[in-house]
Design a protein around this motif. Structure first.
Motif, PDB file in Angstrom:
ATOM      1  N   GLY A   1      -7.464  25.530 -32.394  1.00  0.00           N
ATOM      2  CA  GLY A   1      -6.496  25.120 -31.380  1.00  0.00           C
ATOM      3  C   GLY A   1      -6.365  23.615 -31.347  1.00  0.00           C
ATOM      4  O   GLY A   1      -6.881  22.911 -32.226  1.00  0.00           O
ATOM      5  N   ILE A   2      -5.660  23.115 -30.340  1.00  0.00           N
ATOM      6  CA  ILE A   2      -5.438  21.669 -30.192  1.00  0.00           C
ATOM      7  C   ILE A   2      -5.880  21.234 -28.800  1.00  0.00           C
ATOM      8  O   ILE A   2      -5.638  21.934 -27.811  1.00  0.00           O
ATOM      9  CB  ILE A   2      -3.953  21.317 -30.410  1.00  0.00           C
ATOM     10  CG1 ILE A   2      -3.587  21.416 -31.901  1.00  0.00           C
ATOM     11  CG2 ILE A   2      -3.631  19.904 -29.896  1.00  0.00           C
ATOM     12  CD1 ILE A   2      -2.121  21.146 -32.197  1.00  0.00           C
ATOM     13  N   VAL A   3      -6.530  20.078 -28.734  1.00  0.00           N
ATOM     14  CA  VAL A   3      -6.871  19.449 -27.463  1.00  0.00           C
ATOM     15  C   VAL A   3      -6.171  18.089 -27.407  1.00  0.00           C
ATOM     16  O   VAL A   3      -6.325  17.265 -28.309  1.00  0.00           O
ATOM     17  CB  VAL A   3      -8.401  19.255 -27.311  1.00  0.00           C
ATOM     18  CG1 VAL A   3      -8.704  18.429 -26.059  1.00  0.00           C
ATOM     19  CG2 VAL A   3      -9.099  20.606 -27.213  1.00  0.00           C
ATOM     20  N   ILE A   4      -5.374  17.869 -26.345  1.00  0.00           N
ATOM     21  CA  ILE A   4      -4.675  16.595 -26.167  1.00  0.00           C
ATOM     22  C   ILE A   4      -5.468  15.740 -25.181  1.00  0.00           C
ATOM     23  O   ILE A   4      -5.662  16.146 -24.023  1.00  0.00           O
ATOM     24  CB  ILE A   4      -3.251  16.794 -25.614  1.00  0.00           C
ATOM     25  CG1 ILE A   4      -2.459  17.785 -26.478  1.00  0.00           C
ATOM     26  CG2 ILE A   4      -2.518  15.465 -25.526  1.00  0.00           C
ATOM     27  CD1 ILE A   4      -1.134  18.211 -25.843  1.00  0.00           C
TER      28      ILE A   4
ATOM     29  N   TYR B   1      -4.694  22.757 -25.247  1.00  0.00           N
ATOM     30  CA  TYR B   1      -5.216  22.322 -23.957  1.00  0.00           C
ATOM     31  C   TYR B   1      -4.980  20.823 -23.780  1.00  0.00           C
ATOM     32  O   TYR B   1      -5.089  20.046 -24.730  1.00  0.00           O
ATOM     33  CB  TYR B   1      -6.718  22.618 -23.844  1.00  0.00           C
ATOM     34  CG  TYR B   1      -7.050  24.093 -23.951  1.00  0.00           C
ATOM     35  CD1 TYR B   1      -6.686  24.982 -22.937  1.00  0.00           C
ATOM     36  CD2 TYR B   1      -7.709  24.599 -25.068  1.00  0.00           C
ATOM     37  CE1 TYR B   1      -6.982  26.343 -23.035  1.00  0.00           C
ATOM     38  CE2 TYR B   1      -8.022  25.949 -25.180  1.00  0.00           C
ATOM     39  CZ  TYR B   1      -7.648  26.810 -24.160  1.00  0.00           C
ATOM     40  OH  TYR B   1      -7.930  28.156 -24.257  1.00  0.00           O
ATOM     41  N   GLY B   2      -4.661  20.437 -22.549  1.00  0.00           N
ATOM     42  CA  GLY B   2      -4.418  19.031 -22.250  1.00  0.00           C
ATOM     43  C   GLY B   2      -5.375  18.516 -21.193  1.00  0.00           C
ATOM     44  O   GLY B   2      -5.806  19.276 -20.308  1.00  0.00           O
ATOM     45  N   TRP B   3      -5.697  17.236 -21.279  1.00  0.00           N
ATOM     46  CA  TRP B   3      -6.644  16.630 -20.318  1.00  0.00           C
ATOM     47  C   TRP B   3      -6.267  15.171 -20.091  1.00  0.00           C
ATOM     48  O   TRP B   3      -5.782  14.491 -20.996  1.00  0.00           O
ATOM     49  CB  TRP B   3      -8.063  16.715 -20.873  1.00  0.00           C
ATOM     50  CG  TRP B   3      -9.115  16.127 -19.961  1.00  0.00           C
ATOM     51  CD1 TRP B   3      -9.820  16.784 -19.007  1.00  0.00           C
ATOM     52  CD2 TRP B   3      -9.571  14.777 -19.933  1.00  0.00           C
ATOM     53  NE1 TRP B   3     -10.683  15.934 -18.368  1.00  0.00           N
ATOM     54  CE2 TRP B   3     -10.558  14.679 -18.920  1.00  0.00           C
ATOM     55  CE3 TRP B   3      -9.247  13.626 -20.652  1.00  0.00           C
ATOM     56  CZ2 TRP B   3     -11.209  13.498 -18.613  1.00  0.00           C
ATOM     57  CZ3 TRP B   3      -9.890  12.441 -20.350  1.00  0.00           C
ATOM     58  CH2 TRP B   3     -10.866  12.383 -19.344  1.00  0.00           C
TER      59      TRP B   3
ATOM     60  N   ALA C   1       0.980  21.586 -23.255  1.00  0.00           N
ATOM     61  CA  ALA C   1      -0.280  22.324 -23.265  1.00  0.00           C
ATOM     62  C   ALA C   1      -0.161  23.637 -22.490  1.00  0.00           C
ATOM     63  O   ALA C   1       0.577  23.736 -21.501  1.00  0.00           O
ATOM     64  CB  ALA C   1      -1.388  21.464 -22.668  1.00  0.00           C
ATOM     65  N   ASP C   2      -0.900  24.639 -22.941  1.00  0.00           N
ATOM     66  CA  ASP C   2      -0.959  25.907 -22.201  1.00  0.00           C
ATOM     67  C   ASP C   2      -1.598  25.688 -20.835  1.00  0.00           C
ATOM     68  O   ASP C   2      -1.190  26.292 -19.837  1.00  0.00           O
ATOM     69  CB  ASP C   2      -1.761  26.940 -22.991  1.00  0.00           C
ATOM     70  CG  ASP C   2      -1.093  27.301 -24.305  1.00  0.00           C
ATOM     71  OD1 ASP C   2       0.045  27.794 -24.270  1.00  0.00           O
ATOM     72  OD2 ASP C   2      -1.703  27.066 -25.366  1.00  0.00           O
ATOM     73  N   LYS C   3      -2.610  24.824 -20.809  1.00  0.00           N
ATOM     74  CA  LYS C   3      -3.296  24.482 -19.573  1.00  0.00           C
ATOM     75  C   LYS C   3      -3.564  22.974 -19.548  1.00  0.00           C
ATOM     76  O   LYS C   3      -3.900  22.391 -20.577  1.00  0.00           O
ATOM     77  CB  LYS C   3      -4.639  25.216 -19.440  1.00  0.00           C
ATOM     78  CG  LYS C   3      -4.544  26.741 -19.473  1.00  0.00           C
ATOM     79  CD  LYS C   3      -3.940  27.290 -18.177  1.00  0.00           C
ATOM     80  CE  LYS C   3      -3.916  28.825 -18.197  1.00  0.00           C
ATOM     81  NZ  LYS C   3      -3.317  29.376 -16.942  1.00  0.00           N
ATOM     82  N   ILE C   4      -3.416  22.363 -18.361  1.00  0.00           N
ATOM     83  CA  ILE C   4      -3.690  20.936 -18.193  1.00  0.00           C
ATOM     84  C   ILE C   4      -4.843  20.774 -17.208  1.00  0.00           C
ATOM     85  O   ILE C   4      -4.839  21.386 -16.123  1.00  0.00           O
ATOM     86  CB  ILE C   4      -2.460  20.180 -17.664  1.00  0.00           C
ATOM     87  CG1 ILE C   4      -1.256  20.359 -18.598  1.00  0.00           C
ATOM     88  CG2 ILE C   4      -2.779  18.692 -17.499  1.00  0.00           C
ATOM     89  CD1 ILE C   4       0.022  19.730 -18.075  1.00  0.00           C
TER      90      ILE C   4
END
Length: 579
Positions: A94-97, A127-129, A144-147
């Motif tokens: 997956g990807i993490v931003i 996912y984003g943060w 992102a699917d979830k922030i």
């Protein structure tokens, strides 16, 4: 000195120079071998955490090695390609931003979101943060699917409208004896007016408002779409000023984020045995399978200039280099289609016309498509207006069809400094637009007459290239700047989409099954890179010296107008590059 001794010294000098360059080459060879290889383990996450500058034009593979800025820049197309490659890479889970490191231009963010939306179709999560959120980094997190954000009141999110601040210099310049006269063809062409006025014109203010209202509405619609919040509720949230410096708790209450994690905890949530690879390193794995068919991308990034190139400079689009690249593309039978990628606020009117003529010639041999990056205004729009199809991002700044020139005179300053300029000339206009005297009404009339012709030529190209009637163009041109979405609506562009969408269109339209990309202008080789970076280092040392020891302001101004003495003002197709 005897001839024999001279010959010996020349031999020793040549030997020394050879040893020096061989040492440099050996150094780069060692560096390239010493660079750690990128390892991507199974179940890894691609981390979007590049905090440097995304650039359009291709970088030299040696760029930054000598001056130490290798990780400061990254090619935008490689950023997009890395996301695309990760969608097919079975090792990438997956990807993490990391939003604290992804502050990019609006138009670039819109293209990245396109790539992330495509990535999510594979079923892999994004996912984003963030700990410090603003319009800029929140825009990319929307994909992102979830922030998530840390559960602390020290973290914050500020979502705002826009503000455009332009300094106006006329009064300040007059105090030191400098006068500027900005001449515009197009009532809304506001470039350089801040040198000749003490306040913003109504036309420029209305142009800014119309442009940035639309860009802001695009942002609101993006929040509504990605966060599944009714648009009216999003607007009400902004209008109530409840989006300024809000805590993560309030952000969750407003449905702007999904939950709370510190970054390390988010990694554990993704996978207890989390393994990450940053996008900059991952992009080094991009392979290039050579295909018999090619699509060429010509990058027009920076101010358009009719000068000659000295080294590889991404801040300037030089006609001489542009012409050579176009003619090389025409001669290459493997190139089946061409994309002009524009990221330019304009520049020289002459260079813009010459470049357009080169592209018209190219179209006689190959299909030409245009992709607008963050800005394609004035001369930047000029060179792209005759593409077979024009693609743009919603927040691209486009149009600004108009002409501007600015005349300076330093008569009062010269008098204050006790400088007297004596001119010897033969004919009346031999010192036309000299900054050592105030321009006469006749001289300004000559300039306006020339600018009117250039404006008519500009609009004629747009009428022909875009199929817009002259009467309709009058309400679109006159120097007005438009967002990409507005440009599609009024006919200045054809379709919303980024560089990848343009590539896909070119391939399908020309039945190109598989292709390699050839990028122009070609980046510097090793020796040219060494030469330019050594020059940069010397230039930086000079700037540092001036910062430490300072320069007398009068000396700076005096040097400036003496250097400009006798140099006529240029006529430009230029737009204020306010983002």
């Amino acid at each position: 000195m005897s001839r024999g001794l001279k010959n010996l010294l020349f031999v020793l000098l040549g030997f020394g120079i050879s040893i020096f360059f061989m040492s440099i080459l050996a150094f780069f060879a060692l560096v390239s071998f010493a660079l750690p290889s990128v390892v991507v383990e199974k179940n890894s996450y691609l981390e979007l955490n590049f905090s440097g500058k995304l650039v359009e034009a291709p970088l030299s593979e040696f760029s930054g090695l000598f001056a130490g800025r290798a990780v400061g820049e990254m090619e935008f197309i490689k950023y997009l390609k890395a996301i695309d490659m990760a969608s097919r890479d079975r090792r990438i889970e997956g990807i993490v931003i990391n939003g604290d490191k992804t502050f990019y231009n609006r138009a670039h963010v819109e293209e990245i979101r396109e790539a992330l939306d495509k990535f999510k179709k594979t079923g892999k999560p994004v996912y984003g943060w963030f700990s410090n959120g603003t319009n800029t980094n929140y825009s990319i997190l929307l994909s992102a699917d979830k922030i998530y954000a840390p559960d602390t009141d020290s973290a914050s999110l500020t979502l705002s409208g826009y503000n455009v601040t332009v300094p106006y210099f006329a009064e300040g310049l007059s105090k030191i004896g400098v006068e500027a006269s900005a001449i515009h063809i197009g009532d809304y062409k506001g470039s350089y007016e801040n040198y000749s006025r003490s306040a913003m014109s109504n036309e420029l203010e209305s142009s800014y408002k119309k442009l940035y209202d639309d860009v802001h509405n695009e942002f609101l619609m993006s929040i509504s779409k990605y966060r599944a919040i009714e648009l009216d509720k999003v607007k009400a949230l902004f209008e109530s000023d409840k989006t300024v410096m809000i805590t993560p708790e309030l952000a969750k209450e407003y449905s702007l984020i999904d939950g709370f994690y510190y970054f390390e905890d988010l990694k554990k949530f993704c996978n207890p045995n989390y393994k990450g690879v940053n996008i900059y390193d991952y992009s080094k794995l991009l392979g290039s399978i050579e295909q018999s068919s090619k699509i060429a991308i010509i990058y027009a990034e920076g101010v358009i200039s009719d000068g000659y190139a000295i080294g590889f400079n991404r801040d300037v689009v030089v006609y001489d280099v542009f012409r050579k690249d176009v003619r090389e593309i025409i001669k290459n039978p493997s190139i089946k289609a061409v994309i002009l990628r524009v990221n330019s606020p304009g520049g020289s009117a002459l260079a813009s016309e010459l470049m357009l003529q080169e592209l018209i010639e190219l179209k006689r041999h190959k299909p030409l498509y245009v992709s607008f990056g963050p800005i394609a205004a004035s001369g930047g729009y000029y060179i792209g207006c005759k593409g077979d199809r024009i693609f743009t991002s919603p927040s691209t700044i486009a149009g600004s069809i108009g002409v501007v020139s600015v005349l300076f005179n330093y008569v009062e300053l010269a008098e204050k400094l006790g400088i007297n300029f004596e001119t010897v000339k033969k004919y009346k206009y031999d010192d036309l637009f000299s900054p050592n005297k105030k321009a006469t009404a006749d001289e300004i009339s000559i300039m306006k007459n020339s600018m009117d012709k250039i404006y008519n030529e500009f609009t004629a190209h747009v009428i022909e290239g875009r199929g817009i009637e002259a009467a309709a163009l009058k309400n679109i041109a006159e120097g007005r700047a438009w967002s990409g979405s507005q440009a599609v609506a009024n006919g200045l562009a054809d379709e919303i989409g980024g560089l990848f969408k343009t590539l896909d269109y070119a391939a399908v339209e020309n039945n190109i099954k598989g292709y390699s990309i050839l990028s122009y202008p070609r980046p510097d080789g090793l020796l040219d890179t060494l030469s330019s970076e050594i020059g940069v280092m010397f230039g930086e040392n000079k700037v540092l010296y001036n910062k430490i020891f300072g320069e007398n302001i009068i000396a700076i101004i005096t040097k400036f107008f003496i250097e400009k003495s006798g140099v006529p003002s240029t006529i430009e197709l230029y737009a204020n590059p306010v983002r």
